[in-house]
Design a protein around this motif. Structure first.
Motif, short mmCIF file in Angstrom:
data_model
loop_
_atom_site.label_atom_id
_atom_site.label_comp_id
_atom_site.label_asym_id
_atom_site.label_seq_id
_atom_site.Cartn_x
_atom_site.Cartn_y
_atom_site.Cartn_z
N ASP A 98 -33.19 -26.82 -8.94
CA ASP A 98 -31.83 -27.08 -8.65
C ASP A 98 -31.08 -26.00 -7.93
O ASP A 98 -30.95 -24.66 -8.72
CB ASP A 98 -30.95 -27.49 -9.78
CG ASP A 98 -29.59 -27.98 -9.57
OD1 ASP A 98 -29.17 -28.79 -8.82
OD2 ASP A 98 -28.61 -27.03 -9.56
N GLY B 176 -25.99 -27.03 -8.82
CA GLY B 176 -25.15 -26.73 -9.85
C GLY B 176 -24.12 -28.12 -10.18
O GLY B 176 -24.51 -29.20 -9.70
N ASP B 177 -23.20 -27.93 -10.88
CA ASP B 177 -22.25 -29.04 -11.20
C ASP B 177 -22.79 -30.28 -11.71
O ASP B 177 -23.59 -30.42 -12.11
CB ASP B 177 -21.17 -29.06 -10.04
CG ASP B 177 -19.80 -29.39 -10.21
OD1 ASP B 177 -19.66 -29.90 -11.43
OD2 ASP B 177 -18.73 -29.13 -9.42
N LYS B 178 -22.04 -31.35 -11.02
CA LYS B 178 -22.51 -32.69 -11.31
C LYS B 178 -23.98 -33.33 -10.91
O LYS B 178 -24.61 -34.03 -11.55
CB LYS B 178 -21.56 -33.94 -10.69
CG LYS B 178 -20.12 -33.79 -11.31
CD LYS B 178 -19.26 -34.97 -10.54
CE LYS B 178 -17.83 -34.79 -11.24
NZ LYS B 178 -17.05 -35.93 -10.50
N LEU C 70 -26.45 -30.97 -10.90
CA LEU C 70 -27.44 -30.43 -12.07
C LEU C 70 -27.19 -31.18 -13.43
O LEU C 70 -28.28 -31.87 -14.05
CB LEU C 70 -27.16 -29.05 -12.34
CG LEU C 70 -27.63 -28.28 -13.49
CD1 LEU C 70 -29.17 -28.40 -13.48
CD2 LEU C 70 -27.35 -26.88 -13.71
N ALA C 71 -25.98 -31.48 -13.68
CA ALA C 71 -25.78 -32.66 -14.92
C ALA C 71 -26.74 -33.52 -15.01
O ALA C 71 -27.20 -34.14 -15.97
CB ALA C 71 -24.21 -32.84 -14.91
N LEU D 93 -30.39 -33.20 -15.27
CA LEU D 93 -30.50 -33.05 -16.75
C LEU D 93 -30.68 -34.32 -17.49
O LEU D 93 -31.65 -34.36 -18.44
CB LEU D 93 -29.52 -31.90 -17.37
CG LEU D 93 -29.64 -30.69 -16.92
CD1 LEU D 93 -28.22 -29.75 -17.53
CD2 LEU D 93 -30.86 -29.61 -17.84
N ALA E 185 -32.76 -23.56 -12.47
CA ALA E 185 -31.37 -23.46 -11.91
C ALA E 185 -31.23 -22.29 -11.23
O ALA E 185 -31.14 -21.10 -11.65
CB ALA E 185 -30.39 -23.88 -12.82
N LEU F 135 -25.60 -22.86 -6.77
CA LEU F 135 -24.25 -23.38 -6.97
C LEU F 135 -23.43 -24.09 -5.74
O LEU F 135 -22.15 -24.19 -5.59
CB LEU F 135 -23.08 -22.55 -7.83
CG LEU F 135 -23.06 -21.15 -7.36
CD1 LEU F 135 -22.62 -20.93 -6.06
CD2 LEU F 135 -22.33 -20.09 -8.17
N LEU G 175 -20.52 -27.14 -15.19
CA LEU G 175 -21.71 -27.87 -15.43
C LEU G 175 -21.34 -28.87 -16.53
O LEU G 175 -21.44 -28.52 -17.82
CB LEU G 175 -22.97 -27.06 -16.11
CG LEU G 175 -24.10 -27.56 -16.79
CD1 LEU G 175 -24.66 -28.36 -15.58
CD2 LEU G 175 -25.11 -26.54 -17.17
N THR H 119 -21.93 -31.15 -18.61
CA THR H 119 -23.00 -31.88 -19.47
C THR H 119 -22.85 -32.09 -20.98
O THR H 119 -21.82 -31.63 -21.41
CB THR H 119 -24.52 -31.43 -18.71
OG1 THR H 119 -25.41 -32.37 -19.59
CG2 THR H 119 -24.55 -30.03 -19.49
N LEU I 51 -33.42 -25.52 -19.93
CA LEU I 51 -32.88 -24.97 -18.64
C LEU I 51 -33.07 -23.50 -18.35
O LEU I 51 -32.56 -22.74 -19.22
CB LEU I 51 -31.42 -25.34 -18.63
CG LEU I 51 -30.33 -24.99 -17.68
CD1 LEU I 51 -30.80 -25.77 -16.34
CD2 LEU I 51 -28.84 -25.37 -17.98
#
Length: 325
Positions: free
Chosen positions: A218, A221-223, A225-226, A229, A240, A243, A249, A251, A263
């Motif tokens: 990834d 980042g942010d949504k 990466l959420a 996951l 990761a 960004l 993050l 999550t 992670l």
């Protein structure tokens, strides 16, 4: 020596190619005649002034470079030796590679790996080193080609495109996430078996979604990466390293405590010398020859400022190589 110099005037960052005396170079044990550098996302933020990357001016940007040792006070390096540098804050708080000469600490330099030259090293650059460290993190977490699909976000960027090529070459089935349909042919050429739109990962995700991925690289980042996951298989690993979509993050602990997801953060800036060298050797061995043609846009030093703006506007695909001399 010619150098791209960043200066600040009335709160704005000005980027100009200037002729400087080598005496102006900052302290360091090794002086290098720079042959090649690259244009990274962080360089683009610094050059345009859109990110608070540089805090002291004047500054020569360029977070990586390759060249030949001109003078060395470090016994590990000798005049005429081919070397490369990535990271260590160079181009941010120490003058960097977008100049005909650089003076740095010996600890920051890597001897040019066998089978590599300066041009190819800078096509790989910081982005490629980071991608290899991500792949190594997946391997160390137990993700194998037969474990299942691996997803790469921000796949048309420097890190993402190299990760797609590396994973495909190692036998993984790779799904690429990209916000630009114009990059689909390019990503397929690099080895992506499927391409998904970035919008599919940009919305709020539930704590757990349908399991899809054995591993992930990834860069967003942010949504994004959420969402990744929430979709990881049981025992999956996410490396990761970026960004591009934001540093938040949003999550929950659910993927970690119910699906045993790992992670793993990946940093290439201050990675130890031994791990760097291991990664560079893997890069030389793993990247196919076709990668060096497919993933590269070559520019001159005088074009760096204009290209930085294009990079931030998503108008450049893959790696931007800067020919210094």
């Amino acid at each position: 020596m010619h150098a791209l110099v960043l200066e600040q005037s009335e709160g704005k960052t000005l980027a100009t190619v200037k002729q400087l005396s080598p005496d102006a170079l900052p302290p360091g044990e090794v002086t290098v005649d720079v042959s090649w550098s690259g244009l990274n996302y962080k360089d683009a933020l610094a050059i345009t002034g859109k990110g608070k990357i540089v805090r002291q001016f004047p500054m020569v940007p360029g977070i990586d470079f390759a060249g030949q040792v001109r003078h060395s006070e470090d016994p590990r390096f000798h005049t005429g030796q081919q070397v490369l540098l990535t990271g260590w804050g160079v181009g941010e708080n120490h003058w960097g590679g977008l100049a005909e000469q650089a003076r740095v600490k010996g600890d920051w330099l890597t001897p040019m790996p066998e089978g590599l030259d300066g041009r190819r090293a800078m096509i790989i650059g910081t982005a490629g080193l980071t991608a290899m460290l991500c792949v190594m993190a997946l391997e160390e977490g137990g993700v194998r080609p037969d474990s299942g699909e691996v997803i790469v976000t921000g796949a048309s960027g420097g890190v993402g495109s190299t990760a797609v090529s590396l994973l495909s070459s190692l036998g993984y089935r790779v799904t690429a996430v990209s916000g630009r349909s114009s990059t689909h042919d390019y990503l397929h050429q690099l080895g992506a078996s499927e391409i998904l739109p970035r919008e599919a990962f940009s919305a709020d995700s539930r704590p757990l979604e349908k399991q899809r991925w054995a591993g992930a690289v990834d860069t967003a980042g942010d949504k994004v990466l959420a969402s990744v996951l929430a979709q990881m298989n049981y025992g999956g690993v996410v490396a990761a390293c970026g960004l591009a979509a934001g540093f938040a993050l949003p999550t929950t602990v659910m993927p970690f405590i119910l699906r045993n997801v790992r992670l793993q953060g990946v940093d290439s800036v201050t990675a130890p010398a031994e791990r760097r060298l291991a990664a560079w050797k893997r890069l030389v061995k793993t990247l196919p020859d076709a990668f060096y043609q497919q993933a590269t846009t070559e520019i001159a030093l005088v074009d760096a400022a204009a290209s930085a703006a294009k990079l931030l506007n998503n108008e450049i695909t893959g790696r931007t190589l800067v020919k210094i001399r």
